[in-house]
Scaffold this active site. Structure first.
Site, short mmCIF file in Angstrom:
data_model
loop_
_atom_site.label_atom_id
_atom_site.label_comp_id
_atom_site.label_asym_id
_atom_site.label_seq_id
_atom_site.Cartn_x
_atom_site.Cartn_y
_atom_site.Cartn_z
N SER A 45 0.84 -1.20 0.00
CA SER A 45 0.00 0.00 0.00
C SER A 45 0.87 1.25 0.00
CB SER A 45 -0.93 0.02 1.22
OG SER A 45 -1.81 -1.08 1.20
N GLU A 46 1.92 1.25 0.85
CA GLU A 46 2.87 2.36 0.87
C GLU A 46 4.28 1.86 1.14
OE1 GLU A 46 -0.98 4.50 1.77
OE2 GLU A 46 0.02 2.90 2.87
N THR A 47 5.23 2.65 0.66
CA THR A 47 6.65 2.48 0.92
C THR A 47 7.20 3.84 1.35
OG1 THR A 47 6.90 0.70 -0.71
CG2 THR A 47 8.89 1.93 -0.13
#
Length: 294
Positions: A45-47
């Protein structure tokens, strides 16, 4: 560059929301395009990218990317990145770590159990309340009936840095069966600041929890998110703004991610004051892996 994988809002490994965190001298040399390419390679979903191990204005400069774009703020990346800063950069017990994000500086406070971080709390920006939506339109987007929406409360865009459309449902069965109609979804959000939808209800899988939540974010390349700290911060503000529990303060346990096999637990606190609404979102972070990008 070093990278770490953590599960955020997780009671154990392989639950909650996955996050990859990058550190090291090479991070500051990355272009925007390269950060986005890495986020797509990881495909969580996020980095996040910690630009320097040195503090600036009492905080650490951090950037957050989805597989599609950079975000000014996001909840589980904030907690997960603060955990890595404390564990791998500071390497000692501290009460608070500040993240310098596009939305501004976000403080994360630590509670410890046997010298190990237990619950991390982030204080979010005060929520702002914006456009309200026609229940019939939202029902068609979610493939549910209008009478499954709790019309006691509005369907509204709320933001603590990233806006979400908050949708109150009556029952758990309605929450579980909701399925986004992508054509109608993209038609709805094409001219909106809010691109993601949070639905919630007062029935839960786990009797110890207070609310059950799902978050849909197809515009970010995330059909369903397993744990969304930013969206739940908006929900925390919404609950006290509209006296959902009949009170101007809430302290609740929220479950998310069960429908996609990533059970998560988020702790929400909010207080409605004369000037603004205070919102904090908390949860646990679990280390899963570490390594190097070459």
């Amino acid at each position: 560059m070093k990278f770490y994988i953590v599960d955020v809002f997780a009671e154990s490994k392989y639950a909650g929301n996955q996050l990859a965190v990058f550190t090291g001298d090479g991070v500051a040399e990355l272009s925007d395009t390269e950060m986005l390419q890495i986020a797509r390679e990881i495909n969580y979903s996020e980095t996040t990218f910690i630009l320097s191990n040195e503090m600036k204005n009492s905080g650490y400069d951090v950037r957050i990317f989805t597989p599609k774009k950079e975000l000014p703020f996001a909840g589980h990346p904030t907690l997960g990145t603060a955990y890595i800063i404390q564990q791998e950069i500071i390497k000692s017990q501290v009460e608070q770590v500040n993240l310098n994000l596009k939305v501004g500086q976000i403080p994360v406070t630590f509670n410890y159990l046997d010298k190990t971080p237990d619950i991390l709390w982030m204080r979010q920006k005060p929520p702002t309340f914006h456009q309200k939506f026609d229940p019939e339109i939202i029902a068609s987007v979610l493939n549910i009936e209008v009478d499954e929406i709790d019309l006691t409360y509005p369907i509204q865009e709320v933001s603590t840095g990233v806006p979400f459309i908050i949708v109150p449902l009556k029952t758990h069965s309605s929450l579980k069966k909701a399925k986004v109609n992508l054509d109608k979804y993209f038609e709805l959000v094409k001219n909106l600041e809010a691109q993601e939808i949070l639905i919630f209800c007062p029935e839960t899988y786990n009797k110890d929890n207070d609310l059950s939540v799902r978050v849909f974010a197809d515009s970010l390349g995330i059909p369903e998110d397993p744990a969304t700290g930013s969206a739940n911060g908006c929900l925390a503000g919404y609950l006290v703004e509209y006296l959902y529990s009949g009170k101007t303060s809430v302290n609740v346990r929220v479950e998310q991610g069960y429908e996609i096999g990533r059970p998560s637990l988020l702790l929400l606190k909010s207080q409605k004051n004369p000037e603004e609404i205070e919102v904090s979102v908390g949860g646990k972070v679990v280390m899963v892996a570490k390594g190097e990008f070459v």
